[in-house]
Scaffold this active site. Structure first.
Site, short mmCIF file in Angstrom:
data_model
loop_
_atom_site.label_atom_id
_atom_site.label_comp_id
_atom_site.label_asym_id
_atom_site.label_seq_id
_atom_site.Cartn_x
_atom_site.Cartn_y
_atom_site.Cartn_z
N HIS A 10 0.83 -1.21 0.00
CA HIS A 10 0.00 0.00 0.00
C HIS A 10 0.87 1.26 0.00
O HIS A 10 1.96 1.25 -0.52
CB HIS A 10 -1.00 -0.05 1.15
N GLU A 24 -2.64 0.36 7.83
CA GLU A 24 -1.72 -0.69 7.39
C GLU A 24 -0.46 -0.12 6.75
O GLU A 24 0.65 -0.59 7.01
CB GLU A 24 -2.44 -1.62 6.41
N HIS A 79 2.56 -7.01 4.76
CA HIS A 79 1.21 -6.47 4.89
C HIS A 79 0.68 -6.70 6.29
O HIS A 79 1.26 -7.44 7.08
CB HIS A 79 0.27 -7.16 3.89
N GLU A 145 1.25 -11.55 6.24
CA GLU A 145 0.12 -10.79 6.78
C GLU A 145 0.30 -10.73 8.30
O GLU A 145 0.05 -11.68 9.02
CB GLU A 145 -1.21 -11.47 6.42
#
Length: 241
Positions: A10, A24, A79, A145
């Site tokens: 991102h 995030e 992430h 993650e």
């Protein structure tokens, strides 16, 4: 010289998952920068390149094109998760991943979970999915993650610097182990900036219990232990049987 590509997910106009006062894009950038700093500082013969080192937006194709052009030895895309539930940590490889990517995932996942063990983070397992970062990378690639932004218990952990440090340490240990990197000589194993007179939050109860039992004298909980000090602890335990 081994080349590692770290992709902070991102960024810029794309915040990623948002919840509990967290974004995030901010967390994964902090982890990515920490991985670069620690890996290059602690190990010989390794260079870490980043998809982004600031809060900027990049298309997925821009990220994998850059990594492929650099001919990196591996790629890790970092992430945080969302979607509720029980939270936890999980990792992904491509659905038709190479043996090398499977090996990287095994080592990386294991080392991150070891680093997170003191924080009771749920292990959601190693998974496979048709993710761009893993599919389009021409080198072994894994996407991690790192806990759930929208799960209150995970969010509390993600706000703690010691948990962020654990995520960094786990990623570094996994990458170093996979590449067979050599630790720099004379590199201290402990954090030189920590206060050795204060117990880490995850160790407070155990430290207090061990002190009450007389195994330790209650001083310097964060100091490395010598073999002679360990011998004293062992004998104290023997005498209490």
């Amino acid at each position: 010289m081994r080349k590692v590509w770290i992709d902070a997910g991102h960024g810029g106009k794309d915040p990623g998952a948002v919840g509990n006062g967290l974004k995030e894009k901010d967390i994964v950038l902090a982890v990515s920068l920490g991985v670069k700093k620690k890996l290059e500082s602690d190990y010989e013969g390794v260079q870490v390149e980043l998809s982004r080192s600031t809060d900027v937006f990049l298309e997925l194709k821009e990220r994998t094109d850059a990594a492929n052009k650099a001919v990196a030895d591996l790629l890790v895309s970092i992430h945080c998760n969302a979607g509720g539930g029980a939270g936890g940590f999980e990792s992904f490889r491509y659905t038709n991943a190479s043996a090398a990517s499977r090996s990287l995932q095994n080592v990386l996942h294991s080392e991150i979970m070891i680093a997170l063990k003191p924080y009771n983070v749920r292990d959601r397992g190693q998974k496979a999915a048709n993710l761009h970062m893993c599919r389009e990378s021409k080198m072994p690639a894994v996407l991690t993650e790192n806990l759930f932004i929208d799960v209150a218990n995970d969010a509390v952990k993600l706000k703690r610097q010691d948990v962020i440090d654990a995520l960094i340490a786990g990623h570094v240990a996994g990458i170093a182990k996979y590449l067979g990197l050599k630790k720099k000589e004379g590199k201290p194993m402990s954090n030189p900036n920590r206060d050795i007179n204060v117990a880490s939050p995850w160790a407070v109860s155990a430290w207090e219990a061990a002190t009450k039992l007389g195994y330790f004298d209650g001083t310097r909980p964060g100091s490395p232990i010598t073999r002679e000090e360990l011998a004293i602890v062992i004998m104290r335990m023997e005498n209490k049987k």
